[in-house]
Design an enzyme around this catalytic site. Sequence first.
Site, PDB file in Angstrom:
ATOM      1  N   PHE A   1       1.026  -0.940  -0.259  1.00 46.09           N
ATOM      2  CA  PHE A   1      -0.138  -0.099   0.031  1.00 46.09           C
ATOM      3  C   PHE A   1       0.904   1.252  -0.082  1.00 46.09           C
ATOM      4  CE2 PHE A   1      -2.909   3.371   2.067  1.00 46.09           C
ATOM      5  CZ  PHE A   1      -3.863   3.023   1.423  1.00 46.09           C
TER       6      PHE A   1
ATOM      7  N   ASP B   1       2.387  -5.637   7.884  1.00 41.91           N
ATOM      8  CA  ASP B   1       1.317  -5.092   7.608  1.00 41.91           C
ATOM      9  C   ASP B   1       0.659  -6.176   7.269  1.00 41.91           C
ATOM     10  OD1 ASP B   1      -0.816  -3.371   6.837  1.00 41.91           O
ATOM     11  OD2 ASP B   1       0.106  -2.064   6.182  1.00 41.91           O
TER      12      ASP B   1
ATOM     13  N   TYR C   1     -10.625  -1.236  11.263  1.00 43.46           N
ATOM     14  CA  TYR C   1     -11.565  -0.879  10.453  1.00 43.46           C
ATOM     15  C   TYR C   1     -11.557  -1.697   9.850  1.00 43.46           C
ATOM     16  CZ  TYR C   1      -7.878   1.810   8.195  1.00 43.46           C
ATOM     17  OH  TYR C   1      -7.741   2.190   6.884  1.00 43.46           O
ATOM     18  N   LYS C   2     -11.870  -2.935   8.820  1.00 44.65           N
ATOM     19  CA  LYS C   2     -11.817  -3.461   8.040  1.00 44.65           C
ATOM     20  C   LYS C   2     -12.333  -4.339   8.732  1.00 44.65           C
ATOM     21  CE  LYS C   2      -7.937  -2.554   5.273  1.00 44.65           C
ATOM     22  NZ  LYS C   2      -8.138  -0.899   4.563  1.00 44.65           N
TER      23      LYS C   2
ATOM     24  N   ARG D   1     -12.161  -5.245  -7.168  1.00 46.98           N
ATOM     25  CA  ARG D   1     -12.218  -5.704  -5.174  1.00 46.98           C
ATOM     26  C   ARG D   1     -13.291  -5.933  -4.563  1.00 46.98           C
ATOM     27  NH1 ARG D   1      -8.052  -3.001  -0.922  1.00 46.98           N
ATOM     28  NH2 ARG D   1      -9.980  -2.093  -1.051  1.00 46.98           N
TER      29      ARG D   1
END
Length: 401
Positions: A128, A197, A222-223, A373
Amino acid sequence: MSDLRERARELDAADELAAVREEFVLGPDDLVYLDGNSLGALPVNVPGAVEDVVRRQWGELRIRSWTESGWWTAPERIGDSIAPLLGAAAGQVVVGDSTSVNVFKALVGAVRLAPEGRDEILVDAATFPTDGYIAGSAARMTGCTVRAVDPAAVPDALGPRTAAVLLNQVDYRSGRLHDLPALTAAVRAAGAVSVWDLCHSAGALEVGLDEHGVDLAVGCTYKFLNGGPGSPAYLYVRAEHQARFDSPLPGWNSHAEPFGMRAAYEPADGAVRGRVGTPDILSMLALEAALAVWSRPDVSVAAVRAKSLALTDFFLECVAAYVPGGRVEVVTPAAHAERGSQVALRCADAGKVMGRLIEAGVVGDFRAPDVLRFGFTPLYLGFAEVERAARVLAAELSRPS
């Protein structure tokens, strides 16, 4: 098509996690939410918990809540709730700050843990973007250089100059699951420090931080952990490193005597060294409420992982059956050992297609330049929804561009 719909009904009837769905606010029945790998759904208990924090803990108790409501110890207490989901023992995870801030703390801390004379940081070439930016800043601060490497090539890229290696367990774009045990072992054998990560793996699959000897790790909440937009991230510091972990962001919250207000910094013991400033209590306690679902006897990481693989297998089967040939390319690996909890499909007009899918009630997301995605959160997603999503996708892809 009717056969797959019947299969979906049978799979939903046999789903051991089906009852967990009622723990979440999911909206209309005709909406399929496949974007939990960007923002998880709202757990039903969170609004009440937040109202209590605001009205009673803050509104009535005010400053007393730092002790009486446990605000001061929340970063470690919530860290201990997250730890089992990462395969970590208590006392090694602290919650607070953003993922980016924690990547910075972990990466600079990793270089400082590394043997003297090492001046290179290896970074996942497909990471990312922020992780790459942070790595560049950490390198400038520590006098290191940064080299981008494909995760599979890390063992060959390691050398006597390697100080730290920053990798993603799951690639955010493709959904590829990298071999954390083997890569961590290679990094350790080379005398370097591993930083993982876990943003796209925590809450979706087994991680095994303690078992596999990971040195440092970070991740968002938050995922798949459903902590809410901007909920605080976490930092894992392996117990054997805590006495030497030197955070580049020492703050009064990580001081051995925080209320001593001393000019000289003395770090606290344990994972508390990962703290910086005053905890973000509102979002932190919303996260704590969201994590309560993991205390249900029918919820475990193993069960979630099994359903994740079943969901993604079924989605790929439906896509193969419904979508016109040659219209999409499956980017996510088919092998279970190489797949996270998402499916990425490549098509030339992906941005427009995703826009139409969202209008049709199938919410995924788009990653430039050409990737559709879809994230699969097993706690609240069913097989009938997966079948419907593939059917709608096929219809949209059959339309003229």
